[in-house]
Design a protein around this motif. Sequence first.
Motif, PDB file in Angstrom:
ATOM      1  N   GLN A  48       0.625  -1.357  -0.206  1.00 34.85           N
ATOM      2  CA  GLN A  48      -0.288  -0.028  -0.414  1.00 34.85           C
ATOM      3  C   GLN A  48       0.801   1.240  -0.016  1.00 34.85           C
ATOM      4  O   GLN A  48       1.951   1.580   0.597  1.00 34.85           O
ATOM      5  CB  GLN A  48      -0.999  -0.442   0.956  1.00 34.85           C
ATOM      6  CG  GLN A  48      -2.090  -1.452   1.508  1.00 34.85           C
ATOM      7  CD  GLN A  48      -2.436  -1.137   2.718  1.00 34.85           C
ATOM      8  OE1 GLN A  48      -2.472  -0.818   3.265  1.00 34.85           O
ATOM      9  NE2 GLN A  48      -4.084  -1.839   1.909  1.00 34.85           N
ATOM     10  N   GLU A  49       0.675   1.880  -0.750  1.00 35.84           N
ATOM     11  CA  GLU A  49       1.626   3.504  -1.132  1.00 35.84           C
ATOM     12  C   GLU A  49       1.137   4.478   0.226  1.00 35.84           C
ATOM     13  O   GLU A  49       0.443   4.568   0.760  1.00 35.84           O
ATOM     14  CB  GLU A  49       0.902   4.124  -1.563  1.00 35.84           C
ATOM     15  CG  GLU A  49       1.547   5.842  -2.219  1.00 35.84           C
ATOM     16  CD  GLU A  49       1.031   6.177  -3.812  1.00 35.84           C
ATOM     17  OE1 GLU A  49       1.221   7.112  -3.778  1.00 35.84           O
ATOM     18  OE2 GLU A  49       1.379   5.473  -4.634  1.00 35.84           O
ATOM     19  N   GLY A  50       2.151   4.651   1.246  1.00 30.79           N
ATOM     20  CA  GLY A  50       2.781   5.378   2.142  1.00 30.79           C
ATOM     21  C   GLY A  50       2.669   4.232   3.651  1.00 30.79           C
ATOM     22  O   GLY A  50       2.085   4.939   4.730  1.00 30.79           O
ATOM     23  N   GLU A  51       2.892   2.849   3.586  1.00 33.91           N
ATOM     24  CA  GLU A  51       2.017   2.031   4.143  1.00 33.91           C
ATOM     25  C   GLU A  51       3.384   0.996   4.112  1.00 33.91           C
ATOM     26  O   GLU A  51       3.552   0.968   3.571  1.00 33.91           O
ATOM     27  CB  GLU A  51       0.880   1.543   4.203  1.00 33.91           C
ATOM     28  CG  GLU A  51      -0.369   2.429   4.355  1.00 33.91           C
ATOM     29  CD  GLU A  51      -0.692   2.425   5.831  1.00 33.91           C
ATOM     30  OE1 GLU A  51      -0.454   2.069   6.665  1.00 33.91           O
ATOM     31  OE2 GLU A  51      -1.537   3.362   6.124  1.00 33.91           O
ATOM     32  N   PRO A  52       3.436   1.045   5.438  1.00 39.19           N
ATOM     33  CA  PRO A  52       4.579  -0.366   5.404  1.00 39.19           C
ATOM     34  C   PRO A  52       4.287  -1.507   5.031  1.00 39.19           C
ATOM     35  O   PRO A  52       2.602  -1.798   4.509  1.00 39.19           O
ATOM     36  CB  PRO A  52       5.127  -0.971   6.886  1.00 39.19           C
ATOM     37  CG  PRO A  52       4.006  -0.156   7.638  1.00 39.19           C
ATOM     38  CD  PRO A  52       2.783   1.086   6.850  1.00 39.19           C
ATOM     39  N   ASP A  53       4.247  -2.282   4.160  1.00 39.54           N
ATOM     40  CA  ASP A  53       4.345  -3.997   3.363  1.00 39.54           C
ATOM     41  C   ASP A  53       3.918  -4.769   4.785  1.00 39.54           C
ATOM     42  O   ASP A  53       4.991  -5.022   5.252  1.00 39.54           O
ATOM     43  CB  ASP A  53       5.580  -4.423   2.538  1.00 39.54           C
ATOM     44  CG  ASP A  53       5.441  -3.419   1.465  1.00 39.54           C
ATOM     45  OD1 ASP A  53       5.280  -2.887   0.766  1.00 39.54           O
ATOM     46  OD2 ASP A  53       6.650  -4.160   0.765  1.00 39.54           O
ATOM     47  N   HIS A  54       2.774  -5.381   4.957  1.00 44.01           N
ATOM     48  CA  HIS A  54       2.283  -6.659   5.246  1.00 44.01           C
ATOM     49  C   HIS A  54       2.211  -7.919   4.331  1.00 44.01           C
ATOM     50  O   HIS A  54       1.237  -8.087   3.109  1.00 44.01           O
ATOM     51  CB  HIS A  54       0.914  -6.442   5.798  1.00 44.01           C
ATOM     52  CG  HIS A  54       0.629  -4.240   6.407  1.00 44.01           C
ATOM     53  ND1 HIS A  54       0.641  -4.783   8.007  1.00 44.01           N
ATOM     54  CD2 HIS A  54       0.110  -3.616   6.011  1.00 44.01           C
ATOM     55  CE1 HIS A  54       1.067  -3.833   7.459  1.00 44.01           C
ATOM     56  NE2 HIS A  54       0.694  -3.261   6.830  1.00 44.01           N
ATOM     57  N   GLU A 100      -9.319  -3.141   7.606  1.00 41.56           N
ATOM     58  CA  GLU A 100      -8.382  -3.356   8.996  1.00 41.56           C
ATOM     59  C   GLU A 100      -7.609  -4.491   8.446  1.00 41.56           C
ATOM     60  O   GLU A 100      -7.946  -5.285   8.278  1.00 41.56           O
ATOM     61  CB  GLU A 100      -9.655  -3.856   9.565  1.00 41.56           C
ATOM     62  CG  GLU A 100     -10.607  -2.841  10.049  1.00 41.56           C
ATOM     63  CD  GLU A 100     -11.541  -2.867  10.553  1.00 41.56           C
ATOM     64  OE1 GLU A 100     -11.205  -3.377  11.897  1.00 41.56           O
ATOM     65  OE2 GLU A 100     -12.986  -2.461  10.144  1.00 41.56           O
ATOM     66  N   LEU A 101      -6.232  -4.814   9.355  1.00 40.10           N
ATOM     67  CA  LEU A 101      -5.318  -5.766   8.792  1.00 40.10           C
ATOM     68  C   LEU A 101      -4.966  -6.778  10.345  1.00 40.10           C
ATOM     69  O   LEU A 101      -4.785  -7.274  10.214  1.00 40.10           O
ATOM     70  CB  LEU A 101      -4.204  -5.129   8.376  1.00 40.10           C
ATOM     71  CG  LEU A 101      -4.095  -4.565   7.571  1.00 40.10           C
ATOM     72  CD1 LEU A 101      -2.842  -3.406   7.190  1.00 40.10           C
ATOM     73  CD2 LEU A 101      -4.342  -5.042   6.643  1.00 40.10           C
TER      74      LEU A 101
END
Length: 172
Positions: A48-54, A100-101
Motif C-alpha cells: 500500500q502506498e504510504g504504508e509498510p508492506d504486510h 483493517e489488518l
Amino acid sequence: MTTADWALIISLLSFCVSLAGFVWNVWSKFIFPKARVQVHFSVNILIQEGEPDHEMLVLHATNFGPGEITLHTAIGRAQPSKFKKLTHLMLNPLHNFPLELNRTVGPFSGGLPRKIQPGESHSAYFVLLHEAFRDQPIVDVGFSDTFGRSHWATRKQVAAVRRAVKEAYRNA
C-alpha cells in the motif's frame, strides 16, 4: 436368426445406449450438477502506498463451473498424531480487509458466506502471525460450501504456508 431379428436386436441395443446417455446428461446437468472449485493457499505481500508492506495468508477459491456455488466457511483439518482422527477447525478470516489488518468477527467475516458464479473467485485473508497455523498440526485448509462439500488446497501449499508462519514467528 433372420436379418429382421438382428436388426431388432441392434435397434434395441442402440435404444438402450441412447437412453443411458440421455439419463446421464439430464442427471449431470440438471438434477445434480457439482461445481468444481480450485483452492489455493499462499503467503502474499500487501503493498500500500504510504504504508509498510504486510505479509498476509490468502485462501483463494475459483469456481470452474458448471453452476454457481456458495462458499460457507473457511475450514481446516489438523492431525494431532498418525493414529488419531483428523480434527476439523473453523478459520476466522479478516473482516473488512484491507482497511483493517487485524480484526476478525468470527467464521463469517471476510465476506463469507459468498455466492460465486462460474469463472468468479473469492479470497479470504488471515494475518501472517497466526497462532493456529504455528501451533496446530494443520494438514488441510479450504472452504466448505452450503452442500456440505469441502474444497481443499493442496497439502504442499499448506505445508509451505506453515513453514512461512513459523519462520515469521522466529523473526518476530
